[in-house]
Design an enzyme around this catalytic site. Structure first.
Site, PDB file in Angstrom:
ATOM      1  CG  ASP A  70      -2.132  -0.712   1.120  1.00 32.54           C
ATOM      2  OD1 ASP A  70      -2.605  -0.855  -0.021  1.00 32.54           O
ATOM      3  OD2 ASP A  70      -2.666  -1.168   2.151  1.00 32.54           O
ATOM      4  CE1 TYR A 103       4.014  -6.447   3.629  1.00 29.22           C
ATOM      5  CE2 TYR A 103       3.343  -8.752   3.536  1.00 29.22           C
ATOM      6  CZ  TYR A 103       3.440  -7.505   2.939  1.00 29.22           C
ATOM      7  OH  TYR A 103       2.984  -7.316   1.663  1.00 29.22           O
TER       8      TYR A 103
END
Lengths: 258, 258
Positions: free
Chosen positions: B53, B113
């Site tokens: 994003d 992540y």
């Protein structure tokens, strides 16, 4: 007068160094003095422990300044005020009232600086502002051997640049380096210097010299002769400012400021 | 056609995310495709493993693209060309030729992540682009307990935002999380997620929920019920993108890409 000590963090990238020069320059001292002037309504002089050069960073620089008695902000209010108005590449991480005789630079017993090299042929996005990229392989063991010759108390005339000053030769060039650690972690090489003080450009010229030892251009033993010569032209290059960070300022007792 | 796999690092701060949208937007995919188009003289489509994003960073995103046979740059030439022209917040850290059937996203077996919180009342200059600041104290043990309920294979409908899509309900919301580690080092809290895949906003909503467990607003055990409910409104807030980094994309065999 109250004496306030602050601990500062900054990314030096955008600044022309610590020391206020003329008012057109973007310096850390100038920026802090202007802000404290606004807060207090009077002219404030900020003394920094280390006069970091343009582009040099700080994890914990210390500074102090005197406030007239009619300015009655508490240290935590000063910290909050400064962080509200400072740009996001400068932060005050601590503020406290200290005895009137405390002077951040004159009372400092020593400083820790880090210099970071990225020893890699490819760039690193997250270190681009904080590390100097060296593509050639560096022999860390040879650099450690050479660094040992720099530790101790010496005249470091060979490892400093001339400042533009009226009496350049009057000041002693003798300093004591307590330790130089060189650690390699993957493609990052971190130099950690602890000393009682460092001359103008001294760490960056030492790192330049050690790097030339690392590539084999200079033999480790030759560093002793370079030091003894006292001649700047015998030492290595001045490496970029962006790899250098003032990590800590040491005072006489851990946790005490006087 | 040759198939080229590249490994990318980027600071997401300036970008509107990975995925190319219309040509006015500053996306990573758009930027890379434009550059490779210039290099090859033909339209190139770049497939990324993770559609990060806006504001999300990558330490090692992987992507691949096909080059016509008349474009004969070697992988190391592609890497050098790209790094010469890319802005300094994007870098290609590896490039190699891979079998034609390799697809960076479809062949990915999992991803790692990291999400970083700075748990502090004072700012941190060097983490300002990479960490979310939380002033309130966080109970790491409670967050670890809650995180255990999220590990395993579940329908994560409660932990995703609706994408604007024609058929939003057709796709499975089932994912497997292998591990969630939460480490505290001084005032930094690092969440490490490894899973076979993550839904839109999934990690940032999980961190928001875990943070509300950390402040005591949600009990650790309640996270099981939130997960079972499948309702987004039961979970915690969406935390800022800047704390999130795509650290690694995993393929079936370590070191192999197919």
């Amino acid at each position: 007068m109250r004496n306030i000590k602050i601990t500062l963090q900054y990314e030096g990238t955008r600044y022309q160094g610590w020391q206020r020069q003329d008012s057109t320059e973007n310096t850390l001292q100038g920026k802090l003095e202007a802000l404290l002037g606004k807060m207090s309504g009077t002219r404030i002089e900020v003394q920094g422990a280390g006069r970091t050069d343009a582009g040099v960073h700080a994890l914990a620089q210390t500074a102090n300044f005197k406030l007239p008695d009619n300015v009655n902000h508490k240290p935590e209010e000063i910290l909050a005020y400064m962080n509200r108005y400072l740009p996001d590449d400068i932060a005050v991480i601590a503020a406290e009232e200290v005895p009137e005789r405390f002077h951040s630079r004159l009372n400092a017993k020593g400083k820790t600086y880090h210099y970071r090299i990225l020893n890699s042929a490819v760039p690193h996005v997250f270190l681009r502002r904080y590390a100097w990229i060296v593509e050639n392989g560096l022999d860390v063991e040879a650099m450690r051997k050479a660094a040992a010759f720099l530790c101790g108390t010496h005249d470091f005339s060979a490892f400093t640049s001339h400042r533009k000053s009226k009496n350049p030769n009057k000041k002693s060039k003798v300093r004591t380096i307590y330790t130089i650690d060189i650690d390699k972690n993957q493609d990052e090489i971190l130099f950690r210097f602890i000393g009682n003080g460092f001359l103008y450009h001294m760490i960056r010229i030492m790192v330049g010299t050690l790097t030339e030892v690392g590539t084999g251009k200079i033999k480790p033993e030759a560093v002793a002769a370079i030091l003894a010569s006292g001649q700047r032209e015998n030492a290595g290059v001045l490496v970029p400012a962006k790899g250098l960070t003032l990590v800590e300022v040491h005072y006489s007792e851990e946790g005490k400021t006087d």
